[in-house]
Every structure is written in C-alpha cells, then in structure tokens.
Design an enzyme around this catalytic site. Structure first.
Site, PDB file in Angstrom:
ATOM      1  N   GLY A 111       0.873  -1.178   0.000  1.00 55.94           N
ATOM      2  CA  GLY A 111       0.000   0.000   0.000  1.00 55.94           C
ATOM      3  C   GLY A 111       0.901   1.216   0.000  1.00 55.94           C
ATOM      4  N   GLY A 119       0.061   4.354  -0.629  1.00 61.67           N
ATOM      5  CA  GLY A 119      -0.731   5.588  -0.595  1.00 61.67           C
ATOM      6  C   GLY A 119      -0.166   6.547   0.447  1.00 61.67           C
ATOM      7  N   GLY A 146       1.333   4.473   3.553  1.00 66.08           N
ATOM      8  CA  GLY A 146       2.441   3.577   3.194  1.00 66.08           C
ATOM      9  C   GLY A 146       3.659   4.329   2.684  1.00 66.08           C
ATOM     10  N   ARG A 206     -10.796   6.139   5.525  1.00 68.51           N
ATOM     11  CA  ARG A 206     -12.098   6.736   5.866  1.00 68.51           C
ATOM     12  C   ARG A 206     -12.309   8.049   5.138  1.00 68.51           C
ATOM     13  NH1 ARG A 206     -13.183   7.661  11.999  1.00 68.51           N
ATOM     14  NH2 ARG A 206     -10.933   7.924  12.256  1.00 68.51           N
ATOM     15  N   ARG A 229     -14.389   3.611  11.368  1.00 68.04           N
ATOM     16  CA  ARG A 229     -13.394   2.667  10.828  1.00 68.04           C
ATOM     17  C   ARG A 229     -14.053   1.334  10.432  1.00 68.04           C
ATOM     18  NH1 ARG A 229     -11.070   5.480  15.013  1.00 68.04           N
ATOM     19  NH2 ARG A 229      -9.145   6.596  14.517  1.00 68.04           N
ATOM     20  N   ASN A 261     -12.111  -3.779   3.061  1.00 69.90           N
ATOM     21  CA  ASN A 261     -10.710  -4.017   3.408  1.00 69.90           C
ATOM     22  C   ASN A 261     -10.398  -5.443   3.837  1.00 69.90           C
ATOM     23  OD1 ASN A 261     -10.084  -1.476   2.653  1.00 69.90           O
ATOM     24  ND2 ASN A 261      -9.849  -0.624   4.705  1.00 69.90           N
ATOM     25  N   ASN A 274      -7.370  -0.144   8.331  1.00 69.77           N
ATOM     26  CA  ASN A 274      -8.548  -0.128   9.210  1.00 69.77           C
ATOM     27  C   ASN A 274      -9.684  -0.979   8.665  1.00 69.77           C
ATOM     28  OD1 ASN A 274      -8.006   1.486  11.505  1.00 69.77           O
ATOM     29  ND2 ASN A 274      -7.945   3.317  10.198  1.00 69.77           N
ATOM     30  N   ASP A 276      -3.467   6.444  19.323  1.00 69.12           N
ATOM     31  CA  ASP A 276      -4.539   6.919  20.205  1.00 69.12           C
ATOM     32  C   ASP A 276      -3.946   7.525  21.471  1.00 69.12           C
ATOM     33  OD1 ASP A 276      -6.563   6.117  18.461  1.00 69.12           O
ATOM     34  OD2 ASP A 276      -6.552   4.080  19.246  1.00 69.12           O
ATOM     35  N   ARG A 283      -2.960  11.020  20.871  1.00 68.81           N
ATOM     36  CA  ARG A 283      -4.127  11.923  20.874  1.00 68.81           C
ATOM     37  C   ARG A 283      -4.599  12.176  22.314  1.00 68.81           C
ATOM     38  NH1 ARG A 283      -6.108   8.751  15.488  1.00 68.81           N
ATOM     39  NH2 ARG A 283      -4.994  10.130  14.053  1.00 68.81           N
ATOM     40  N   HIS A 310      -8.943   0.219  18.414  1.00 64.95           N
ATOM     41  CA  HIS A 310      -8.510   1.420  17.690  1.00 64.95           C
ATOM     42  C   HIS A 310      -9.765   1.895  16.962  1.00 64.95           C
ATOM     43  CE1 HIS A 310      -6.308   4.300  15.416  1.00 64.95           C
ATOM     44  NE2 HIS A 310      -6.545   3.699  14.269  1.00 64.95           N
TER      45      HIS A 310
END
Ligand code: NAI
Length: 299
Positions: free
Chosen positions: A7, A9, A12, A79, A85, A92, A117, A145, A148, A172
C-alpha cells in the site's frame, strides 16, 4: 533487515520515507496494485536520501519482496468524513486477506504489522490468514490513540503533550480505552471524575475525524507511531507500546485482536503487560472485546 510496505498511498509512502530516512532497513520494497504509484513513491524516496541513507529502495510485486523480515500492510480504503473505521470492513477484509496470501507465499518467516482499518479486525484477518504465531502479527494504532490522549490532556492541564504520560488500550476505534488510572502529568499521578473521563474520551474519539475533515487523511501522527514500532523491532529496544494482538487469555479474552500494553523487540511482541484496569476502563475493554470478537468470528 528487509522491510516491505504494501500500500503505497498516503500512509504507506510516508511511512516508507520515514523508515528509509531513519536508516531502519537495508532493503525496503513498496508494493501496490497501482504499480506506477509504488514506483513513483520509491523513486522520490531514493532521491530524498541521496545525501544520507543506506537503504536500497525498490518497488514491484511480491516476488521482489521475497524474504522480507517485516511486512507492513497499509493497503486498502481509508475513511472519508463521517465514516467509522468499521465501515471499511467489507472492502478491506478482502484486500488484507489477499495481500496476506501473497505475502506468505513469498516471505513465510516474516513478521506482519497491520495498519489498514478497521485495524484490530484486519490484524485478526492477517493472523488467521498467515498462520504466523500471534506474537509476530502486530496491529498499529494504540500508540497513535495514546498520542491523541496526550494532546487532549495537555490542553486540559496547560502543559506540553510530551510532559504527559498516557496510554490507550482496547479498540482502535469507538471503544478505545484511555487508561485514566495511570495518567501522569509532569511525572505526577492525577485523578478524574466520570464526567471528565467521558468528556476527554469524546475529544480523543473526535481527534482523527477533525484531521480527516480538514486535510483529507491522518498521516504524520500514525506514521510516527508506526515508525516507533518498527524501530522497536529493528533495534530491539524492548519499548512499551500499546499494540493490537490476538488475545489468548490475556485480559481474560480470546479470539479477538485488541490493543494491550506490550513490549516490542526483535521477536515482535515479547511480553504482554497485565495492567489492573479500573471498573470504568474494564467495562469499555469488555465491550470492545465483545463487539470486535463478533466481527472476528465472521471474518
Ligand atoms: P490511500 O488510499 O492513500 O492508500 C491506500 C493504497 O492501498 C492505495 O495506493 C491503493 O492503490 C492500495 N491498495 C488497495 N488495494 C490494494 C491491494 N490489493 N494490494 C496492494 N495495494 C492496494 O489510503 P491511506 O490514507 O494510505 O490509508 C491506508 C489504510 O490505513 C486505510 O485503511 C486507513 O484507514 C488506514 N489507517 C490506519 C491508521 C492506524 O493507525 N491503524 C491511521 C491512518 C490510516
């Protein structure tokens, strides 16, 4: 150390850049169904480390990734604003299942790190599909997490995030478990009432969507914490990093992948720490196990 990132994107490619920039791999391979994208990302990374790095960066199919010591899976849909998620599950799970088959055909002794996810359920899919020992299939999201949680608490207490020690376990996702009982601010324990806990929990839950709504995707924070996990494995640092793993009796749960505090080193998950959760935390953890355990059965 040979690392493959599947991946190429936003997550990744940025993660691959960070791994190369920090010299964490001798060989780094990018794989994506969008072949040109993977090639383009690899060329950009090669050019970015021309003055500094030792990593040999390539892109290609799974045969190129053969013999990888670590494969990081970030392939799949992200998302959009308003999505949970778990809404990504149906798309996925097929992608991660297919990726794991190709990975194992080429790198049977690898370790897998799952980012896609809904990460906990995808980590379960990766474990089930790979046949690897559960210590070698590790989901990334708990430390994110936690970062955050640290940021929200820093705002509440008027300190810098780095002066807050705080961990998040469980899903998660919606049923994440901020461990209020061992929060430290500037090294000192602090306490919260239930109303404060709920308000803070809601702010942490919103954190990712605030970023997605404004810039389209979360990137820097997840790749930073995933890089910590890679670093712990590559440099055998024995770091304490909440990570998702398939539980087999730990925290009284089985048949579900959930975030628990683990020690990461060269063999993957080297130890699971059994923390005593307070009733408020335990209740959310149990709900998460119940909910995600149901999804794990169906995938
Ligand atoms: P993106 O859309 O930028 O990249 C996904 C890439 O996967 C695309 O390049 C696509 O071509 C590729 N892909 C799709 N199917 C594939 C297959 N069968 N084989 C190989 N490659 C395939 O998405 P982004 O932003 O990179 O996110 C990737 C995943 O990571 C999403 O599921 C996202 O929700 C998740 N994520 C997880 C986080 C965590 O902490 N665990 C944090 C942030 C994102």
């Amino acid at each position: 150390m040979k690392i493959t990132v599947v991946g190429a994107g936003a997550i990744g490619a940025t993660l691959a850049y960070r791994i190369a920039d920090k010299d964490l791999a001798d060989e780094l391979v990018l794989v994506d169904i969008a072949k040109d994208l993977a090639i383009g990302q690899s060329l950009d990374i090669i050019q970015s480390i021309a003055y500094s790095g030792k990593t040999e960066v390539t892109a290609g199919d799974y045969s190129k990734s053969a013999g990888s010591d670590l494969v990081i899976i970030s392939a799949g849909k992200p998302r959009s604003p308003g999505m949970a998620r778990l809404d990504l599950m149906n798309t996925n799970k097929g992608i991660v299942g297919a990726v794991v088959k190709d990975v194992m055909a080429n790198s049977p002794d690898t370790m897998i790190m799952t980012v896609t996810n809904p990460m906990d359920v995808m980590n379960y899919v990766a474990w089930k599909g790979s046949g690897l020992p559960r210590e070698r299939v590790i989901g990334s999201g708990g430390q994110l997490d936690g970062s955050r949680f640290k940021c929200v608490l820093a705002g509440e207490f008027g300190v810098r995030p780095k002066d807050v020690e705080a961990y998040v376990l469980g899903e998660h996702g919606e049923l994440q478990v901020p461990v209020f009982s061992n929060v430290k601010v500037n090294g000192k324990a602090v306490s919260f009432n239930d109303a404060q806990k709920e308000a803070i929990r809601e702010k942490i839950r919103r954190s990712a969507m605030d970023v997605i709504e404004k810039k389209g995707a979360t990137v820097f924070a997840p790749i930073n914490t995933t890089t910590h996990m890679v670093e712990a494995i590559v440099n055998d640092t024995k770091a304490l990093i909440p990570s998702s793993m398939v539980l087999d009796g730990e925290y009284g749960k089985r048949g579900v992948s959930l975030g628990v505090p683990v020690i990461l080193g060269k063999d993957g998950i080297e130890e699971v720490l059994e923390w005593k959760l307070e009733p408020y935390e335990r209740k959310i953890f149990d709900e998460a196990a119940e909910k995600l355990g149901g999804y794990c059965k169906t995938v």
